[in-house]
Motif scaffolding. Sequence first.
Motif, mmCIF file in Angstrom:
data_model
loop_
_atom_site.group_PDB
_atom_site.id
_atom_site.type_symbol
_atom_site.label_atom_id
_atom_site.label_comp_id
_atom_site.label_asym_id
_atom_site.label_seq_id
_atom_site.Cartn_x
_atom_site.Cartn_y
_atom_site.Cartn_z
ATOM 1 N N GLY A 1 0.790 -1.222 0.000
ATOM 2 C CA GLY A 1 0.000 0.000 0.000
ATOM 3 C C GLY A 1 0.822 1.271 0.000
ATOM 4 N N SER A 2 2.116 1.162 -0.317
ATOM 5 C CA SER A 2 2.994 2.337 -0.306
ATOM 6 C C SER A 2 2.819 3.146 -1.592
ATOM 7 C CB SER A 2 4.460 1.906 -0.164
ATOM 8 O OG SER A 2 5.316 3.022 -0.355
ATOM 9 N N ALA A 3 2.188 4.302 -1.464
ATOM 10 C CA ALA A 3 2.018 5.172 -2.633
ATOM 11 C C ALA A 3 3.366 5.662 -3.147
ATOM 12 C CB ALA A 3 1.133 6.361 -2.259
ATOM 13 N N GLU A 4 4.315 5.889 -2.211
ATOM 14 C CA GLU A 4 5.626 6.403 -2.613
ATOM 15 C C GLU A 4 6.403 5.377 -3.431
ATOM 16 O OE1 GLU A 4 3.920 9.162 -0.214
ATOM 17 O OE2 GLU A 4 4.208 7.064 0.359
ATOM 18 N N ALA A 5 6.344 4.099 -3.014
ATOM 19 C CA ALA A 5 7.041 3.052 -3.770
ATOM 20 C C ALA A 5 6.440 2.920 -5.162
ATOM 21 C CB ALA A 5 6.965 1.724 -3.029
ATOM 22 N N LEU A 6 5.116 2.955 -5.249
ATOM 23 C CA LEU A 6 4.439 2.822 -6.539
ATOM 24 C C LEU A 6 4.716 4.039 -7.419
ATOM 25 C CD1 LEU A 6 2.638 0.837 -8.025
ATOM 26 C CD2 LEU A 6 0.655 2.012 -7.079
ATOM 27 N N ALA B 1 3.618 3.122 -16.872
ATOM 28 C CA ALA B 1 3.724 4.336 -16.042
ATOM 29 C C ALA B 1 2.336 4.857 -15.694
ATOM 30 C CB ALA B 1 4.524 5.405 -16.782
ATOM 31 N N ARG B 2 1.455 4.913 -16.682
ATOM 32 C CA ARG B 2 0.098 5.410 -16.432
ATOM 33 C C ARG B 2 -0.618 4.543 -15.394
ATOM 34 N NH1 ARG B 2 -3.460 8.796 -18.531
ATOM 35 N NH2 ARG B 2 -2.082 9.385 -20.245
ATOM 36 N N GLU B 3 -0.503 3.239 -15.537
ATOM 37 C CA GLU B 3 -1.145 2.338 -14.571
ATOM 38 C C GLU B 3 -0.629 2.585 -13.160
ATOM 39 O OE1 GLU B 3 -1.653 -2.452 -13.596
ATOM 40 O OE2 GLU B 3 -0.351 -1.788 -15.228
ATOM 41 N N SER B 4 0.692 2.769 -13.032
ATOM 42 C CA SER B 4 1.270 2.998 -11.706
ATOM 43 C C SER B 4 0.761 4.292 -11.098
ATOM 44 C CB SER B 4 2.799 3.035 -11.813
ATOM 45 O OG SER B 4 3.313 1.787 -12.242
ATOM 46 N N PHE B 5 0.777 5.382 -11.866
ATOM 47 C CA PHE B 5 0.352 6.674 -11.325
ATOM 48 C C PHE B 5 -1.147 6.681 -10.999
ATOM 49 C CE2 PHE B 5 4.097 8.336 -13.908
ATOM 50 C CZ PHE B 5 4.920 8.396 -12.801
ATOM 51 N N GLU B 6 -1.953 6.017 -11.810
ATOM 52 C CA GLU B 6 -3.387 5.950 -11.513
ATOM 53 C C GLU B 6 -3.642 5.154 -10.237
ATOM 54 O OE1 GLU B 6 -5.050 4.430 -15.121
ATOM 55 O OE2 GLU B 6 -5.222 6.420 -16.055
ATOM 56 N N LEU C 1 -4.324 5.482 -3.354
ATOM 57 C CA LEU C 1 -3.669 5.092 -2.111
ATOM 58 C C LEU C 1 -3.495 6.292 -1.183
ATOM 59 C CD1 LEU C 1 -0.877 2.783 -3.611
ATOM 60 C CD2 LEU C 1 -2.983 2.046 -2.463
ATOM 61 N N HIS C 2 -3.220 5.999 0.078
ATOM 62 C CA HIS C 2 -2.902 7.062 1.046
ATOM 63 C C HIS C 2 -1.414 7.367 0.955
ATOM 64 C CE1 HIS C 2 -2.718 9.438 4.688
ATOM 65 N NE2 HIS C 2 -1.716 8.676 5.099
ATOM 66 N N ALA C 3 -1.076 8.619 0.689
ATOM 67 C CA ALA C 3 0.328 9.011 0.536
ATOM 68 C C ALA C 3 0.884 9.504 1.858
ATOM 69 C CB ALA C 3 0.458 10.098 -0.521
ATOM 70 N N SER C 4 2.127 9.121 2.133
ATOM 71 C CA SER C 4 2.790 9.565 3.356
ATOM 72 C C SER C 4 3.409 10.948 3.200
ATOM 73 C CB SER C 4 3.885 8.564 3.748
ATOM 74 O OG SER C 4 3.334 7.281 3.983
ATOM 75 N N TYR C 5 3.703 11.350 1.966
ATOM 76 C CA TYR C 5 4.339 12.642 1.710
ATOM 77 C C TYR C 5 3.389 13.522 0.900
ATOM 78 C CZ TYR C 5 8.591 10.302 3.226
ATOM 79 O OH TYR C 5 9.529 9.623 3.965
ATOM 80 N N PRO C 6 3.283 14.810 1.246
ATOM 81 C CA PRO C 6 2.298 15.676 0.585
ATOM 82 C C PRO C 6 2.522 15.851 -0.911
ATOM 83 C CG PRO C 6 3.796 16.958 1.975
ATOM 84 C CD PRO C 6 4.044 15.522 2.295
ATOM 85 N N GLY C 7 3.752 15.646 -1.381
ATOM 86 C CA GLY C 7 4.017 15.856 -2.799
ATOM 87 C C GLY C 7 3.685 14.672 -3.692
ATOM 88 N N THR C 8 3.402 13.527 -3.120
ATOM 89 C CA THR C 8 3.239 12.321 -3.936
ATOM 90 C C THR C 8 2.043 12.409 -4.881
ATOM 91 O OG1 THR C 8 4.258 10.979 -2.198
ATOM 92 C CG2 THR C 8 2.975 9.813 -3.860
ATOM 93 N N ILE C 9 0.882 12.794 -4.378
ATOM 94 C CA ILE C 9 -0.328 12.824 -5.216
ATOM 95 C C ILE C 9 -0.238 13.907 -6.300
ATOM 96 C CG2 ILE C 9 -2.830 13.088 -5.230
ATOM 97 C CD1 ILE C 9 -1.818 10.467 -3.988
ATOM 98 N N PRO C 10 0.123 15.169 -5.960
ATOM 99 C CA PRO C 10 0.255 16.155 -7.047
ATOM 100 C C PRO C 10 1.327 15.771 -8.066
ATOM 101 C CG PRO C 10 1.008 17.077 -4.949
ATOM 102 C CD PRO C 10 0.291 15.805 -4.647
ATOM 103 N N ASN C 11 2.398 15.130 -7.619
ATOM 104 C CA ASN C 11 3.420 14.681 -8.571
ATOM 105 C C ASN C 11 2.868 13.610 -9.505
ATOM 106 O OD1 ASN C 11 5.338 16.409 -7.550
ATOM 107 N ND2 ASN C 11 6.311 14.874 -6.241
ATOM 108 N N ALA C 12 2.017 12.725 -8.962
ATOM 109 C CA ALA C 12 1.410 11.694 -9.800
ATOM 110 C C ALA C 12 0.507 12.327 -10.851
ATOM 111 C CB ALA C 12 0.628 10.711 -8.935
ATOM 112 N N TRP C 13 -0.304 13.317 -10.434
ATOM 113 C CA TRP C 13 -1.146 14.019 -11.400
ATOM 114 C C TRP C 13 -0.297 14.703 -12.474
ATOM 115 C CZ3 TRP C 13 -5.841 13.163 -12.589
ATOM 116 C CH2 TRP C 13 -6.821 12.839 -11.644
#
Length: 260
Positions: free
Chosen positions: A93-98, A114-119, A124-136
């Motif tokens: 469940g690590s958003a950062e690893a994915l 890459a698209r599958e991983s970011f989607e 997932l719940h991210a531990s770091y605030p930058g993970t989700i905006p970076n994925a977008w």
Amino acid sequence: RDMSLPTSFLVDEKGVIVKIYEGALPGKNFGDDFKNIPRTDADRIAKALPFPGAETGYQFSRNYVSLGSIFFERGYVETSEAFFQRALRDDPGSAEALYGIGSVYLQQQKSPQARESFERVLKLHASYPGTIPNAWNNLGILSAREGDITEAIEAFQSALQIDPAHSIALLNLGNAYRQNRDWDAARTILRKALDLSPDDPEVNYSLGMVYAQLNDSENAHEYLTRAVALRPIYPEALNNLGVLYLRTNRPQDAVTEFEQ
């Protein structure tokens, strides 16, 4: 602390460092260590501590996400993927690893993976605030690569809704508007990006190109010149600065830029 040279490592069959030797390798001690690599946490504690103690609170672990990030930043893409995969194996469940794995695929031009991983990261719940905006942001990059500028703009906007000061997403959104020939929107967004990163050569270049399209030669020259000053080896900026000189009847200056 910094390691001195020579430094040697004892590595087990899984590729994990189990002991470090600074200075000349001690032959007898190395042989004993090789024959007695600890296999349990209790054995590791017994060898690591100088005296017996209450060791139940100690845990042995490695931060594979950090290792993957460090290798990725330094260009060791395959090695970073191996660490990100190990991190994901330990914590599915690590958003950062994915996210790290997706970044590797993005670098390797493996767009579907890459698209599958970011989607998946977005769910997932991210531990770091930058993970989700970076994925977008990276989903926007993928859409732009695939020629779907509308979808790219929506992804960059989603990143900015979470983090309005995401300078990379601002630059990418401005360039997406440029690609869509929406010059006014591009100028507005790129000026915001410039406020955040005034010394970014790419932001200055992109803004200069918007002004060039708007036939504002003075501002186009200012920002293209600034881009070259910030990054002297910038062929695109030099070339388009030469084009600008041709448009403004300065052929000799244009020749200089094209030659450079």
